[in-house]
Design a protein around this motif. Structure first.
Motif, PDB file in Angstrom:
ATOM      1  N   TYR A  12      35.492  45.967  43.926  1.00 11.26           N
ATOM      2  CA  TYR A  12      35.269  47.394  43.763  1.00 11.26           C
ATOM      3  C   TYR A  12      33.884  47.574  43.170  1.00 11.26           C
ATOM      4  N   THR A  13      33.342  48.748  43.265  1.00 12.51           N
ATOM      5  CA  THR A  13      32.028  49.049  42.713  1.00 12.51           C
ATOM      6  C   THR A  13      32.197  49.978  41.529  1.00 12.51           C
ATOM      7  N   GLY A  14      31.605  49.611  40.402  1.00 16.65           N
ATOM      8  CA  GLY A  14      31.660  50.437  39.196  1.00 16.65           C
ATOM      9  C   GLY A  14      30.921  51.750  39.409  1.00 16.65           C
ATOM     10  N   THR A  15      31.382  52.794  38.709  1.00 13.49           N
ATOM     11  CA  THR A  15      30.782  54.122  38.858  1.00 13.49           C
ATOM     12  C   THR A  15      30.498  54.792  37.521  1.00 13.49           C
ATOM     13  N   THR A  16      31.024  54.301  36.440  1.00 11.89           N
ATOM     14  CA  THR A  16      31.093  54.907  35.106  1.00 11.89           C
ATOM     15  C   THR A  16      31.982  56.142  35.084  1.00 11.89           C
ATOM     16  N   ALA A  17      32.462  56.608  36.229  1.00 13.93           N
ATOM     17  CA  ALA A  17      33.445  57.692  36.285  1.00 13.93           C
ATOM     18  C   ALA A  17      34.825  57.059  36.421  1.00 13.93           C
ATOM     19  N   ALA A  18      35.852  57.762  35.972  1.00 13.54           N
ATOM     20  CA  ALA A  18      37.213  57.258  36.135  1.00 13.54           C
ATOM     21  C   ALA A  18      37.473  57.043  37.622  1.00 13.54           C
ATOM     22  N   GLN A  19      38.146  55.956  37.979  1.00 13.24           N
ATOM     23  CA  GLN A  19      38.444  55.670  39.373  1.00 13.24           C
ATOM     24  C   GLN A  19      39.692  54.816  39.468  1.00 13.24           C
ATOM     25  N   SER A  20      40.287  54.758  40.636  1.00 12.98           N
ATOM     26  CA  SER A  20      41.479  53.947  40.884  1.00 12.98           C
ATOM     27  C   SER A  20      41.158  52.874  41.909  1.00 12.98           C
ATOM     28  N   SER A  28      50.643  43.348  36.606  1.00 10.51           N
ATOM     29  CA  SER A  28      51.008  42.919  35.260  1.00 10.51           C
ATOM     30  C   SER A  28      49.788  42.397  34.516  1.00 10.51           C
ATOM     31  N   GLY A  29      48.779  41.965  35.260  1.00  9.94           N
ATOM     32  CA  GLY A  29      47.557  41.455  34.662  1.00  9.94           C
ATOM     33  C   GLY A  29      46.421  41.497  35.665  1.00  9.94           C
ATOM     34  N   ILE A  30      45.195  41.533  35.126  1.00 10.17           N
ATOM     35  CA  ILE A  30      43.996  41.586  35.965  1.00 10.17           C
ATOM     36  C   ILE A  30      42.925  40.713  35.329  1.00 10.17           C
ATOM     37  N   ILE A  31      42.211  39.978  36.158  1.00 10.36           N
ATOM     38  CA  ILE A  31      41.005  39.277  35.745  1.00 10.36           C
ATOM     39  C   ILE A  31      39.889  39.822  36.617  1.00 10.36           C
ATOM     40  N   GLY A  32      38.818  40.301  36.006  1.00  8.85           N
ATOM     41  CA  GLY A  32      37.703  40.864  36.757  1.00  8.85           C
ATOM     42  C   GLY A  32      36.393  40.210  36.375  1.00  8.85           C
ATOM     43  N   TRP A  33      35.441  40.256  37.280  1.00  5.46           N
ATOM     44  CA  TRP A  33      34.143  39.630  37.047  1.00  5.46           C
ATOM     45  C   TRP A  33      33.053  40.492  37.647  1.00  5.46           C
ATOM     46  N   ASN A  34      32.011  40.772  36.884  1.00  6.17           N
ATOM     47  CA  ASN A  34      30.840  41.497  37.371  1.00  6.17           C
ATOM     48  C   ASN A  34      30.019  40.509  38.197  1.00  6.17           C
ATOM     49  N   ILE A  35      30.176  40.551  39.531  1.00 11.11           N
ATOM     50  CA  ILE A  35      29.485  39.579  40.380  1.00 11.11           C
ATOM     51  C   ILE A  35      28.047  39.990  40.670  1.00 11.11           C
ATOM     52  N   THR A  36      27.678  41.235  40.364  1.00  9.03           N
ATOM     53  CA  THR A  36      26.290  41.654  40.535  1.00  9.03           C
ATOM     54  C   THR A  36      25.391  40.937  39.537  1.00  9.03           C
ATOM     55  N   ASP A  37      25.765  40.974  38.270  1.00 12.77           N
ATOM     56  CA  ASP A  37      24.963  40.349  37.219  1.00 12.77           C
ATOM     57  C   ASP A  37      25.473  38.970  36.824  1.00 12.77           C
ATOM     58  N   ILE A  81      32.233  47.507  30.567  1.00  9.92           N
ATOM     59  CA  ILE A  81      32.742  46.159  30.823  1.00  9.92           C
ATOM     60  C   ILE A  81      33.336  46.077  32.232  1.00  9.92           C
ATOM     61  N   ALA A  82      34.246  46.972  32.570  1.00  5.85           N
ATOM     62  CA  ALA A  82      34.976  46.873  33.834  1.00  5.85           C
ATOM     63  C   ALA A  82      34.549  47.901  34.873  1.00  5.85           C
ATOM     64  N   ASN A  83      33.632  48.820  34.512  1.00  9.68           N
ATOM     65  CA  ASN A  83      33.296  49.912  35.419  1.00  9.68           C
ATOM     66  C   ASN A  83      31.832  50.323  35.265  1.00  9.68           C
ATOM     67  N   GLU A  84      30.928  49.347  35.154  1.00 13.38           N
ATOM     68  CA  GLU A  84      29.505  49.654  34.982  1.00 13.38           C
ATOM     69  C   GLU A  84      28.938  50.222  36.278  1.00 13.38           C
ATOM     70  N   ASN A  85      28.149  51.257  36.141  1.00 14.81           N
ATOM     71  CA  ASN A  85      27.608  51.968  37.299  1.00 14.81           C
ATOM     72  C   ASN A  85      26.849  51.041  38.248  1.00 14.81           C
ATOM     73  N   ALA A  86      27.154  51.138  39.531  1.00 13.31           N
ATOM     74  CA  ALA A  86      26.465  50.450  40.626  1.00 13.31           C
ATOM     75  C   ALA A  86      26.625  48.934  40.606  1.00 13.31           C
ATOM     76  N   LYS A  87      27.557  48.406  39.840  1.00 12.91           N
ATOM     77  CA  LYS A  87      27.808  46.962  39.802  1.00 12.91           C
ATOM     78  C   LYS A  87      29.033  46.656  40.641  1.00 12.91           C
ATOM     79  N   THR A  88      29.023  45.534  41.335  1.00 12.15           N
ATOM     80  CA  THR A  88      30.160  45.119  42.141  1.00 12.15           C
ATOM     81  C   THR A  88      31.003  44.140  41.346  1.00 12.15           C
ATOM     82  N   TYR A  89      32.304  44.333  41.353  1.00 11.54           N
ATOM     83  CA  TYR A  89      33.244  43.494  40.624  1.00 11.54           C
ATOM     84  C   TYR A  89      34.213  42.838  41.594  1.00 11.54           C
TER      85      TYR A  89
END
Length: 98
Positions: A12-20, A28-37, A81-89
């Motif tokens: 998903y791509t971060g937006t800094t706005a609330a998103q689903s 039950s659990g999530i592991i996420g990684w900012n693959i842009t940076d 952390i999980a929703n930085e603008n314009a970053k791909t996770y």
């Protein structure tokens, strides 16, 4: 009978706005990684949805940054952390129905 845990990967791509994010089930659990940076990973568990663990030393500051939904998860506004603008996770979501 025992159920097999569900797993889903995606991006998903971060937006800094609330998103689903739709992963097809309420995780039950999530592991996420900012693959842009490549500099931030986070872990989240539904057992304590008010916190997320970031690999970088940064507190969420948003109270409840990630929420499980019936079909995936939602991300809070201004979560660097999980929703930085314009970053791909990339994410790995799982559900334990055992």
């Amino acid at each position: 009978t025992m159920s097999v845990p569900l797993f889903k990967t995606g991006t998903y791509t971060g937006t800094t706005a609330a998103q689903s994010v739709n992963c097809g089930f309420g995780p039950s659990g999530i592991i996420g990684w900012n693959i842009t940076d490549g500099d931030t990973m986070y872990m989240w568990s539904a057992s304590d949805g008010t916190q997320q663990l970031a690999v970088v030393l940064a507190a969420s500051g948003n109270g409840k940054p990630i929420n499980a939904t019936a079909t995936g998860f939602s991300l809070s506004v201004n979560d660097a952390i999980a929703n930085e603008n314009a970053k791909t996770y990339a994410y790995f979501a799982f559900k334990n129905d055992l």
